[in-house]
Design a protein around this motif. Structure first.
Motif: not given
Length: 381
Positions: A44-47, A107-113, A115-120, A201-206
């Motif tokens: 999360i910190q990296q993202v 790319e910013e939008k993808t990274l924000r998503f 980040r939110d998914h990782l926090e959840l 991981e599948f969701c991230l690829k999707l």
């Protein structure tokens, strides 16, 4: 006849050792979950760092894009000062900057998503780790109680053979319990957590291939997490019903009987006489486990369809009566078998004797079984 106390003490130590190893294995699961939480926190910190860099790049490109548009307007208006080549160059520069800006924003939008998914996911993993740690605590409490229960065996058993067989049966029972807990964790929460990681991981690829399908996958993932939570709660209840600690003996018995009836298709009638109140923890646990053991024996051996349990609270003690309409048995020939089974009644007797209570069992082939036991209250408030 001299009783080999040292041999019995070795059996007790081995039993406690088996339970301690089971506790260590569950602790390892909890520790693995904590390590996974740390890994996700680092990710999360990296993202977040990547998002900050992209935001800075976007701000710079927005400034460059405004300058490029101003330049394009200037060369487009003054054909006498600027050639067609100058106009083309200004247009291509503005277009290139706009394209980069669109890509960076995406790319910013993808990274924000992400980040939110990782926090959840981190929140859910922390919940899982907390529940695993509570499970360790429950096993520790069970081990402490069992250790105290076993400590009086050398004084209670009057026959060396019976002592050895009881010790072996206890070790076998604890080993089976260890296997059951390990199997339930492996088949339930452990596999679910592995599946959750793969689905995430599948969701991230999707997201990169077909974002429209991500919502459905996340809903499915949510159901998987809920099922894992139910599995963990069931394991915890089997080890030590939380309602026993929170509400007391009678509510815990009622909750257990509801599950028992639904799982075994055996009608159980429970009658309580007296005013419900809390007792000493050792008494509540002992009474609950004795009733649980009696019902387990009925399920395994009695072939009964109806069971009645009466619990009476009087000032000095608790009286419990359990009667089933099963096949019954011949009490004169009923002995523990060579495989270590058949020690259910002996285990119940030992629990009751340790609390200075009493037990009476009546049975005959084809006439069901009656179990009467009582436990002293010792002026508990």
């Amino acid at each position: 006849m001299n009783i080999d106390i040292k041999a019995l003490d070795n059996i007790i130590k081995e039993t406690v050792s088996v339970i301690e190893k089971s506790k260590e294995q569950i602790y390892e699961i909890a520790e693995s979950a904590r390590l996974e939480c740390q890994r996700v926190e680092e990710e999360i910190q990296q993202v977040k760092s990547q998002v900050a860099k992209i935001i800075e790049q976007v701000n710079q490109l927005e400034l460059a894009e405004r300058k490029a548009r101003i330049r394009l307007m200037e060369v487009s208006k003054d054909f006498r000062r600027f050639s067609e080549e100058d106009i083309k160059e200004a247009y291509e520069n503005a277009q290139m900057i706009q394209l980069k800006l669109v890509m960076l924003r995406e790319e910013e939008k993808t990274l924000r998503f992400k980040r939110d998914h990782l926090e959840l996911s981190l929140k859910r993993m922390r919940d899982t780790a907390d529940k695993a740690e509570k499970l360790v605590s429950q096993v520790g409490m069970a081990m402490q109680f069992l250790s105290n229960d076993l400590s009086g065996l050398s004084e209670k058993l009057g026959n060396l053979h019976d002592m050895q067989q009881l010790g072996i049966s206890i070790i076998r029972a604890q080993e089976e319990e260890r296997k059951r807990v390990a199997r339930e964790i492996h088949d339930g929460p452990a596999q679910s957590m592995a599946n959750i990681v793969m689905r995430a991981e599948f969701c991230l690829k999707l997201l990169e291939v077909n974002p429209s399908l991500v919502r459905g996958e996340l809903i499915s993932l949510q159901q998987l997490v809920r099922q894992s939570l139910q599995d963990v709660r069931k394991i915890i209840f089997d080890l030590r019903p939380m309602v026993l600690d929170d509400l007391g003996l009678v509510p815990a018995i009622k909750r257990y009987l509801e599950d028992y009836k639904s799982q075994n298709n055996i009608h159980v009638e429970f009658v309580f006489l007296g005013k419900e109140r809390r007792f000493d923890t050792s008494l509540e646990v002992a009474a609950f486990r004795i009733i649980q053991e009696a019902l387990t024996n009925i399920k395994k051996h009695a072939k009964a369809q109806h069971v009645i349990i009466k619990m009476e609270l009087i000032p000095t003690r608790i009286n419990v009566y359990i009667k089933d309409n099963g096949c019954g048995f011949n009490m004169e020939t009923k002995k523990p078998r060579s495989d270590g089974s058949g020690y259910g009644l002996m285990g119940m007797k030992e629990r009751i004797q340790l609390l200075k209570g009493g037990l009476a069992v009546y049975s005959a082939p084809g006439k069901g079984t009656e179990i009467n036991f009582w436990l002293p209250l010792n002026d508990q408030s």
